[in-house]
Structure formats: structure tokens, C-alpha cells
Write a protein that holds these residues in place. Structure first.
Motif, PDB file in Angstrom:
ATOM      1  N   UNK A  28      24.285  65.150  13.092  1.00 33.06           N
ATOM      2  CA  UNK A  28      23.288  65.553  14.279  1.00 33.06           C
ATOM      3  C   UNK A  28      22.468  66.913  13.825  1.00 33.06           C
ATOM      4  N   UNK A  29      23.495  67.808  13.442  1.00 31.80           N
ATOM      5  CA  UNK A  29      23.081  69.132  13.056  1.00 31.80           C
ATOM      6  C   UNK A  29      22.298  68.961  11.581  1.00 31.80           C
ATOM      7  N   UNK A  30      22.893  68.219  10.769  1.00 31.58           N
ATOM      8  CA  UNK A  30      22.161  68.316   9.275  1.00 31.58           C
ATOM      9  C   UNK A  30      20.666  67.340   9.454  1.00 31.58           C
ATOM     10  N   UNK A  31      20.662  66.645  10.231  1.00 27.93           N
ATOM     11  CA  UNK A  31      19.477  65.685  10.243  1.00 27.93           C
ATOM     12  C   UNK A  31      18.534  66.589  11.070  1.00 27.93           C
ATOM     13  N   UNK A  32      18.884  66.968  12.210  1.00 21.72           N
ATOM     14  CA  UNK A  32      18.002  67.717  13.051  1.00 21.72           C
ATOM     15  C   UNK A  32      17.512  68.968  12.821  1.00 21.72           C
ATOM     16  N   UNK A  33      18.304  69.996  12.238  1.00 19.79           N
ATOM     17  CA  UNK A  33      17.661  71.193  11.956  1.00 19.79           C
ATOM     18  C   UNK A  33      16.663  71.212  11.077  1.00 19.79           C
ATOM     19  N   UNK A  34      16.507  70.538   9.917  1.00 21.28           N
ATOM     20  CA  UNK A  34      15.236  70.397   9.084  1.00 21.28           C
ATOM     21  C   UNK A  34      14.149  69.849  10.077  1.00 21.28           C
ATOM     22  N   UNK A  35      14.404  69.012  10.798  1.00 25.69           N
ATOM     23  CA  UNK A  35      13.423  68.401  11.468  1.00 25.69           C
ATOM     24  C   UNK A  35      12.893  69.314  12.411  1.00 25.69           C
ATOM     25  N   UNK A  36      13.557  70.278  12.794  1.00 20.95           N
ATOM     26  CA  UNK A  36      13.005  71.221  13.857  1.00 20.95           C
ATOM     27  C   UNK A  36      11.982  72.212  13.343  1.00 20.95           C
ATOM     28  N   UNK A 162       2.516  59.240   7.630  1.00 20.01           N
ATOM     29  CA  UNK A 162       3.632  59.020   8.520  1.00 20.01           C
ATOM     30  C   UNK A 162       4.466  57.947   7.865  1.00 20.01           C
ATOM     31  N   UNK A 163       3.908  56.855   7.357  1.00 17.03           N
ATOM     32  CA  UNK A 163       4.579  55.869   6.765  1.00 17.03           C
ATOM     33  C   UNK A 163       5.632  56.179   5.619  1.00 17.03           C
ATOM     34  N   UNK A 164       4.952  57.295   4.701  1.00 16.21           N
ATOM     35  CA  UNK A 164       5.973  57.801   3.604  1.00 16.21           C
ATOM     36  C   UNK A 164       7.219  58.512   4.303  1.00 16.21           C
ATOM     37  N   UNK A 165       6.658  59.269   5.295  1.00 18.40           N
ATOM     38  CA  UNK A 165       7.900  60.051   6.234  1.00 18.40           C
ATOM     39  C   UNK A 165       8.782  59.069   6.566  1.00 18.40           C
ATOM     40  N   UNK A 166       8.470  58.026   7.208  1.00 17.72           N
ATOM     41  CA  UNK A 166       9.349  56.772   7.412  1.00 17.72           C
ATOM     42  C   UNK A 166      10.314  56.466   6.498  1.00 17.72           C
ATOM     43  N   UNK A 167       9.812  56.313   5.354  1.00 16.39           N
ATOM     44  CA  UNK A 167      10.500  55.843   4.047  1.00 16.39           C
ATOM     45  C   UNK A 167      11.561  57.039   3.796  1.00 16.39           C
ATOM     46  N   UNK A 168      11.435  58.150   4.056  1.00 19.41           N
ATOM     47  CA  UNK A 168      12.187  59.186   3.742  1.00 19.41           C
ATOM     48  C   UNK A 168      13.336  59.287   4.870  1.00 19.41           C
ATOM     49  N   UNK A 169      12.883  59.227   6.044  1.00 18.30           N
ATOM     50  CA  UNK A 169      13.844  59.117   7.225  1.00 18.30           C
ATOM     51  C   UNK A 169      14.868  58.085   7.409  1.00 18.30           C
ATOM     52  N   UNK A 170      14.176  56.967   6.761  1.00 22.54           N
ATOM     53  CA  UNK A 170      15.339  55.860   6.982  1.00 22.54           C
ATOM     54  C   UNK A 170      16.467  56.128   5.915  1.00 22.54           C
ATOM     55  N   UNK A 171      16.166  56.815   4.794  1.00 18.46           N
ATOM     56  CA  UNK A 171      17.368  57.140   4.020  1.00 18.46           C
ATOM     57  C   UNK A 171      18.317  58.349   4.482  1.00 18.46           C
ATOM     58  N   UNK A 172      17.878  58.905   5.545  1.00 15.68           N
ATOM     59  CA  UNK A 172      18.419  60.158   5.833  1.00 15.68           C
ATOM     60  C   UNK A 172      18.241  61.587   5.423  1.00 15.68           C
ATOM     61  N   UNK A 173      16.927  61.349   4.833  1.00 16.86           N
ATOM     62  CA  UNK A 173      16.513  62.595   4.139  1.00 16.86           C
ATOM     63  C   UNK A 173      15.605  63.579   4.861  1.00 16.86           C
ATOM     64  N   UNK A 307      14.689  63.336  18.720  1.00 19.43           N
ATOM     65  CA  UNK A 307      14.589  62.003  18.847  1.00 19.43           C
ATOM     66  C   UNK A 307      14.190  61.593  17.583  1.00 19.43           C
ATOM     67  N   UNK A 308      13.555  62.330  16.593  1.00 22.29           N
ATOM     68  CA  UNK A 308      13.286  61.789  15.335  1.00 22.29           C
ATOM     69  C   UNK A 308      14.506  61.696  14.378  1.00 22.29           C
ATOM     70  N   UNK A 309      15.439  62.452  14.441  1.00 23.12           N
ATOM     71  CA  UNK A 309      16.738  62.270  13.589  1.00 23.12           C
ATOM     72  C   UNK A 309      17.849  61.315  13.968  1.00 23.12           C
ATOM     73  N   UNK A 310      17.713  61.025  15.472  1.00 25.37           N
ATOM     74  CA  UNK A 310      18.746  59.886  15.996  1.00 25.37           C
ATOM     75  C   UNK A 310      18.602  58.525  15.346  1.00 25.37           C
ATOM     76  N   UNK A 311      17.469  58.314  15.105  1.00 18.18           N
ATOM     77  CA  UNK A 311      17.285  56.950  14.624  1.00 18.18           C
ATOM     78  C   UNK A 311      17.896  56.416  13.531  1.00 18.18           C
ATOM     79  N   UNK A 312      18.173  57.262  12.538  1.00 16.09           N
ATOM     80  CA  UNK A 312      18.746  57.084  11.347  1.00 16.09           C
ATOM     81  C   UNK A 312      19.960  57.103  11.475  1.00 16.09           C
ATOM     82  N   UNK A 313      20.536  57.833  12.045  1.00 13.98           N
ATOM     83  CA  UNK A 313      22.196  57.860  12.517  1.00 13.98           C
ATOM     84  C   UNK A 313      22.544  57.022  13.370  1.00 13.98           C
TER      85      UNK A 313
END
Length: 467
Positions: A28-36, A162-173, A307-313
Motif C-alpha cells: 500500500x505504501x510503495x504503490x500509493x506514495x509514488x501516486x501521491x 490514460x490508457x498507457x497509464x493503465x498498462x503500467x498500473x496493472x503491472x504494479x508499476x 483509490x488508484x493504487x488499490x486496484x492493482x493490489x
């Protein structure tokens, strides 16, 4: 209640589904902090836009207050597409099906570009009727058009990014996603003063300059996203698109993207209606409401990032048949929403006047700005619970529930409350409508998501095809 299925053994899990292993709080921290940082950068663009447009005059600030809910609604549709791409990739990786994840990633990018073309054309053709419906006065319509026409033409670029961001998010990037957002934002920070008010010998374009800066920022961000994806596990290349089953992939993405897009868009649609109701209270009320809304969007950045990071987790663990880890992620997320929501509410409650002075020197606008914050801030915790729950529901292919609870919040609580009481309370009724809706929506969302995550299907998630 069905017994939870046994988790997959480690060899059966995809090595790329990194969020199915290790500490939930750590993820949660590692995925959310960069997104903040990424989301804060994006929201700062709205603040900077409002600041430089405010230098043009009160009319321009009122015009952008009408524009703001519409651009947020359109961005929300783009976020829905991003969430759909994120969801299908995360679940495929959690199940260990890397080839399907790559096919979905490539199709998702093309899908996002096509959606942007359709939305942009529709917006361009319907601009004046749309803003007349929002009760924008005739003297504001030319200013609104100066911004919205180039913005509409740039929507395909926004959706592709936004679509390209979805590709990265789904991988946990999450870190790479934040780099894309920062690129877009930095481009806007540099271009806003040049293109809006003018600098370095370049004449400003007024309110249209903000739209030009936004489009340029999205284009530069696309280039960065494509470069970052080359270093990720899933790549964008034509062969994967050719091998993709278009019908099955469209259905898989749309099953999440369509309800998620409308779920995300419902709140700004509700704000558009509130803006129209508020127009009867005068341009000062609209300007104060719009400017304070920009500040509020920045204040809830950590909640938006979560809310953005919770989806991949949640999505990867659901696909890997680990609902226990998904529930743990939601538990810690809910505690954060309540704690942070109350803390930032206290800060803004006592500093509303100070922030209002930054945006304008009009006493009437300052008064409405402060009044809105004094009322609305106490609903931030509920708003956080709502959007984080929506992110989790979208991740487990329950986007219909997310849409239903978002619709109930706006159409059963917010709009009736504001409509019925504005004649008695004036503008405070509109602000209180948002507060009550956030509190009710957060409570409902927390209840629904907990029930869903405690009753997983046989596969730990919804069935998927192999396309």
C-alpha cells in the motif's frame, strides 16, 4: 457463505504478480506514495490554471468554474478506461496468464485512443447546448468556447495517455505511472504562464492558453509513457494487437471500464448540476465554488492516489485466489481514509480565508470560497471510503456495484438535498448537499465492498476468457 478457495501455490503464480507476495501494508505504501506525487502534480495543474486565469479577471474565473466539472467528468471517463485496462491486466497476471495480459495491454491502448476520438467529436459538436443547459450566461459562452474547443480536439491524446497509464498500473508499476503524471504536470507548469498571460516576448492566448498547455502536456506524457513501457514486463507492439480477439478483449475491458467510467463521471456530473443550481446565487458564488473546488481536489490527493493504487493490489490478489490479502488491503485503506480525511478537514477549516486570498481579491468570491470549505471539508473521509471502495470493486470485476453506489450518492442524496433546500438556505444548501452525500456514500461503500470481498467466487474472482 462459501468457504474461501485455497490460494494458489507459489509456482502457479505469475512471477510478474509481485503484489501477491510480501507485506500488504508495504505494498500500500510503495504503490500509493509514488501516486501521491503523480496525482498531486496533476491536481496542481488545476490550481495553476485557476491562478493564472484569475489574473485575467472575475469573468474568466467564473467561466472556468463552469468548465471545471465538465473537464473532470471527461477525465473521469478516461480514468474509467484506465481502470478497465488496469483490471484485466492485473487479474490476468494474478492468474499467471502473461500472454493474455500482454494482448489486453496492447488492445487497451488502441481502445483508449478510439474512445478519445468519439468523446472529442461529441463534445465539440455539443459545446454551446451543454453549457446553456448548465445555466452559463451568454457573456460567458465565448470564453468557455475558447477553452473547450481545443480541449475537445485534444481528448484522443488525453485518453491514450490514460490508457498507457493503465498498462503500467496493472503491472504494479506505480513509480513509472507517477513519472508520466509528473511529465504532464511539469509541461503545464512551464507552459501555463507563457500561453495564458504571456511571457518571454510571447503574447498570451488568454483562457485558450490553458487548453493549449494541457494538450501539449498530454502529448509529451505519451512519449514518456511509451519509453517507460519499453522497460516494463508487458510491451506495446503491433503483433500483440493482431493476435488479440477484439470482441472478447472489448467485452473484458468494457465490463469494467463502462461502469467505472460512469461511476467516476457521476460525481463531476453532480457537481455540474450543483453549479447550475448555484448560478442563481450569482457569479461570485459560482467563482468561489469553482476555485475552492480546485483547492479541494488538491487536498484529497492522497485519497485519490490510494483509490488508484488499490486496484492493482486487490486485483492481483483476487486473481491469485488470495481474498484474505484483498480484505486486509481494504481494512488498512479504510483506516487511512478516516484518519487523513479528518486531519485535512481541520487544516482547511481554519485556513479557508488565507487560501481564498491567493485566488482572488473580490470580497464576495472570498466569502463564498470560505463558506464552501467550512461546510464541505467534513465529508472528505466519506469521500475517501467511497472512491477507494470503488477502486477495489472495479479490480474484482464488480464495477456495477461501484456504479450503483456512486449513482445513489449523487442522485438519491446530493441533488435532492441541494434542490429542495437551496430556496431556504441559499448557497450553503448546495455545499451541505455535497457533505451529506459524501458521508452517506462512504458508509454505503464501506459496507458493500466488505461484503463483496468476504464472498469470493469459486475462482477467487470473475471468470475470464483466454483471449
Amino acid at each position: 457463505m462459501q468457504a474461501s478457495p485455497a490460494p494458489l501455490t507459489p509456482p502457479a503464480m505469475s512471477e510478474m504478480a509481485k503484489l501477491t507476495r510480501g507485506s500488504i501494508r508495504g505494498h500500500l505504501v510503495s504503490q500509493t506514495m509514488p501516486m501521491i506525487f503523480g496525482v498531486a502534480a496533476i491536481m496542481s495543474v488545476g490550481l495553476i490554471d485557476a491562478y493564472f486565469i484569475g489574473q485575467l479577471g472575475a469573468q474568466e474565473l467564473a467561466a472556468v468554474s463552469f468548465i471545471f466539472p465538465i473537464t473532470i467528468a471527461l477525465s473521469s471517463l478516461g480514468v474509467g478506461v484506465m481502470v478497465g485496462i488496469n483490471s484485466v491486466i492485473a487479474r490476468a497476471l494474478g492468474e499467471g496468464d502473461v500472454p493474455r495480459a500482454e494482448r489486453r495491454a496492447n488492445f487497451g491502448a488502441v481502445f483508449a485512443l478510439g474512445a478519445g476520438l468519439v468523446l472529442g467529436l461529441g463534445l465539440y459538436l455539443l459545446l454551446d447546448p451543454l453549457f446553456r443547459l448548465m445555466q452559463a450566461s451568454e457573456n460567458l459562452l465565448p470564453l468557455i468556447g475558447q477553452y473547450m474547443r481545443p480541449y475537445a480536439l485534444g481528448l484522443p491524446i488525453m485518453l491514450l495517455q490514460m490508457g498507457l497509464n493503465g498498462v503500467l498500473r496493472g503491472q504494479g508499476e506505480a513509480r513509472k505511472t507517477s513519472y508520466v503524471s509528473l511529465t504532464y504536470s511539469v509541461a503545464n507548469w512551464i507552459l501555463d504562464p507563457i500561453l495564458i498571460t504571456g511571457a518571454f516576448g510571447i503574447a498570451g492566448f488568454g483562457i485558450a492558453g490553458a487548453a493549449y498547455a494541457t494538450i501539449a502536456g498530454f502529448f509529451i506524457a505519451i512519449l514518456v509513457a511509451l519509453w517507460l513501457i519499453r522497460g516494463a514486463k508487458l510491451h506495446i507492439h503491433p503483433a500483440a494487437i493482431r493476435d488479440c480477439d477484439v470482441g472478447a478483449s472489448s467485452k473484458a475491458i468494457l465490463s469494467v471500464a463502462a461502469p467505472a467510467a460512469f461511476s467516476n463521471a457521476i460525481n463531476p456530473i453532480g457537481l455540474s448540476v450543483l453549479t447550475a443550481l448555484l448560478a442563481n446565487q450569482g457569479e461570485a458564488a459560482v467563482a468561489g465554488f469553482g476555485a475552492a473546488g480546485r483547492l479541494q481536489s488538491f487536498a484529497v490527493v492522497p485519497l485519490l492516489a490510494l483509490s488508484g493504487s488499490i486496484g492493482a493490489i486487490v486485483g492481483q490478489n483476487w486473481g491469485a485466489r488470495r481474498p484474505d490479502r484483498a480484505r486486509r488491503a481494504m481494512w488498512w485503506s479504510g483506516l487511512f481514509c478516516i484518519g487523513y480525511g479528518l486531519a485535512i478537514a481541520l487544516v482547511l477549516f481554519f485556513t479557508g480565508d488565507w487560501f481564498a486570498d491567493i485566488f482572488t481579491d473580490d470580497p464576495a468570491v472570498i466569502e463564498e470560497f470560505s463558506r464552501y470549505l467550512a461546510i464541505s471539508v467534513w465529508g472528505y473521509a466519506g469521500f475517501g471510503l467511497l472512491i477507494v471502495a470503488n477502486g477495489a470493486l472495479n479490480a474484482v470485476d464488480k464495477a456495477g456495484f461501484a456504479l450503483a453506489q456512486s449513482a445513489a450518492r449523487v442522485f438519491l442524496v446530493m441533488l435532492p438535498f441541494g434542490w429542495l433546500l437551496r430556496a431556504y438556505w441559499g448557497s450553503p444548501a448546495i455545499y451541505a448537499a455535497e457533505l451529506v452525500a459524501n458521508l452517506a456514500g462512504g458508509a454505503l461503500a464501506a459496507f458493500i465492498v466488505w461484503r463483496v470481498l468476504r464472498a469470493p467466487s469459486e475462482k477467487g474472482g470473475s471468470a475470464q476468457t483466454n483471449s
